[in-house]
Design an enzyme around this catalytic site. Structure first.
Site, PDB file in Angstrom:
ATOM      1  N   ASN A  25     -51.660 -16.899  26.911  1.00 13.91           N
ATOM      2  CA  ASN A  25     -50.494 -17.856  26.635  1.00 13.91           C
ATOM      3  C   ASN A  25     -50.660 -19.049  27.171  1.00 13.91           C
ATOM      4  O   ASN A  25     -51.611 -19.427  27.900  1.00 13.91           O
ATOM      5  CB  ASN A  25     -49.252 -16.829  27.220  1.00 13.91           C
ATOM      6  CG  ASN A  25     -49.331 -16.586  28.581  1.00 13.91           C
ATOM      7  OD1 ASN A  25     -49.230 -17.763  29.376  1.00 13.91           O
ATOM      8  ND2 ASN A  25     -49.251 -15.371  29.050  1.00 13.91           N
ATOM      9  N   ASP A  52     -47.821  -8.935  27.950  1.00 18.59           N
ATOM     10  CA  ASP A  52     -47.581  -7.716  27.655  1.00 18.59           C
ATOM     11  C   ASP A  52     -48.208  -6.497  27.383  1.00 18.59           C
ATOM     12  O   ASP A  52     -48.065  -5.515  27.575  1.00 18.59           O
ATOM     13  CB  ASP A  52     -46.031  -7.949  26.633  1.00 18.59           C
ATOM     14  CG  ASP A  52     -44.935  -8.792  27.366  1.00 18.59           C
ATOM     15  OD1 ASP A  52     -44.826  -8.575  28.420  1.00 18.59           O
ATOM     16  OD2 ASP A  52     -44.622  -9.644  26.533  1.00 18.59           O
TER      17      ASP A  52
END
Ligand code: C5P
Length: 406
Positions: free
Chosen positions: A216, A284
């Site tokens: 990310n 996640d």
């Protein structure tokens, strides 16, 4: 030695139910041998008396612009310049509007217009008044001129409504004053000496095969700055960092990891800690079937399917009640929608003590940028902090942590 000894603060007390908190603030300042003088507005005098301000501050209280004796003893220009800092407590919507407009129609507004010293305001008003576009525009204008702001907090208010507008507690205003008047003394006093702080920062990389990964956009800038500021306040800091390109923060022991599983393991190995701040943007999910060798693309063979499985929640795992839980657990919530509601539910779901919430919608320019505007959510309410460089957010957060532990 007290941080504010020998400093001089001019308190401007305007009208509002929160004016009574000015009395406690004076007590806290006097305890540090800080000289306090007060200007009380006409509306402020409806809530506190000049006598109580005078008794606590042990100094004359100024109430009227046209008092001939005051003018001969100390004119408003001198009054506005003899202090090291002007603190407006509480700052009513009306006084903030008059400050923004540059008005000088009573002693308080005249002193504020005439001063060449830093000014700190502690807004306090009804939630609708605070959220009104006029007040918000005034606040932006005042901040763009360098006015410092503490609060307001969110919570139950005297008018039976709930929301932002409640004045910050005197201890929080005192910390803001210390940070402005004696930043070196705050650092020099090393309030976190003997404490161990665990900080996570940066992204995690979740491998697809030995050369590819899921990642990310986290830069690690905010988490690294927090580690540096906690170390500057004397804490022993373990920084568990994902892959980043920012330099290691001074004074922290850096443990480098790649995946969420490694980050969790490194955090558990670092315990016990007094403080844990989870600023990392942990992936996640990870790839369940990560390949051992590089996945080859072959003509006529379909693209691989990636099966994702959830990663452990590091914050929730470390914050779970137990003997090794750090005393203060701080999580982050970066959201693009329903910021406050999502952050509030994270506070409870993850058993954190504080959540630092920020809006990372592309229009804010915060993700990957130099500045941050955060809200500190605790069980007792919300503090809205103004937009400042990430370094300053880190400094204020570290000082807030030190205050809390004190
Ligand atoms: O659920 P969400 O990712 O928005 O929560 C953000 C907070 O939880 C951050 O403090 C982040 O560091 C932490 N977190 C974590 N482990 C995860 C996911 C999030 O520690 N797997």
């Amino acid at each position: 030695m007290s941080k504010l000894a020998g400093k001089q603060v001019l308190l401007i007390v305007s009208g509002g139910i929160a004016a009574f908190k000015a009395l406690e603030l004076i007590r806290l300042l006097r305890r540090q041998a800080c000289a306090v003088s007060c200007v009380l507005t006409r509306n402020g005098a409806e809530f506190v008396t000049p006598l109580s301000l005078q008794a606590l501050s042990e100094s004359k209280v100024y109430t009227d612009l046209f008092s001939l004796t005051d003018e001969s003893e100390m004119g408003h220009i001198q009054l506005s310049r003899s202090a090291d800092l002007l603190v407006v407590v509480p700052a009513s919507a009306d006084l903030l509007a008059r400050m923004a407009a540059g008005m000088a129609d009573d002693l308080a507004s005249t002193v504020l217009l005439a001063t060449d010293k830093p000014v700190l305001v502690a807004p306090a008003m009804n939630v609708r008044m605070w959220l009104h576009a006029a007040t918000q525009a005034n606040m932006r204008l005042l901040q763009s001129r360098g006015i410092q702001v503490v609060g307001p907090d969110e919570g139950a208010m005297a008018c039976n409504e709930f929301g932002p507008g409640r004045m910050s507690e005197p201890a929080a205003i005192l910390s803001a004053i210390e940070a402005l008047l004696a930043p070196d003394a705050v650092v020099a006093s090393r309030p976190l000496e003997g404490r161990h702080a665990l900080v996570t920062s940066g992204p995690t990389h979740e491998p697809i095969d030995p050369v590819r990964y899921i990642a990310n956009r986290s830069s690690g800038r905010q988490g690294h700055a927090i580690a540096a500021e906690l170390a500057a306040l004397g804490a022993r800091v373990t920084l568990v960092s994902g892959p980043v390109s920012v330099p290691d923060p001074a004074g922290a022991n850096v443990v480098r990891v790649e995946t969420a599983a490694e980050m969790l393991h490194a955090c558990q190995a670092a315990l016990p800690a007094d403080i844990a701040v989870f600023a990392a943007a942990v992936a996640d999910w990870r790839v369940a079937n990560a390949a051992e060798g590089k996945i080859k693309k072959q003509p006529g063979v379909a693209a691989p399917n990636l099966e994702l499985v959830p990663n452990p929640d590091i914050l929730a795992t470390i914050a779970a009640t137990g003997p090794s839980r750090p005393r203060l657990v701080v999580g982050f919530a970066a959201e693009t929608d329903d910021l406050m509601a999502n952050a509030q539910s994270k506070l409870i779901r993850k058993n954190a003590d504080w959540i630092v919430a920020n809006d990372v919608s592309p229009s804010t320019g915060i993700m990957g940028g130099e500045e941050n505007a955060v809200h500190i959510i605790t069980a007792s309410g919300v503090e809205d902090w103004p937009r400042v460089p990430k370094q300053q957010v880190a400094r204020r957060l570290a000082q807030r942590i030190a205050d809390w532990l004190r």
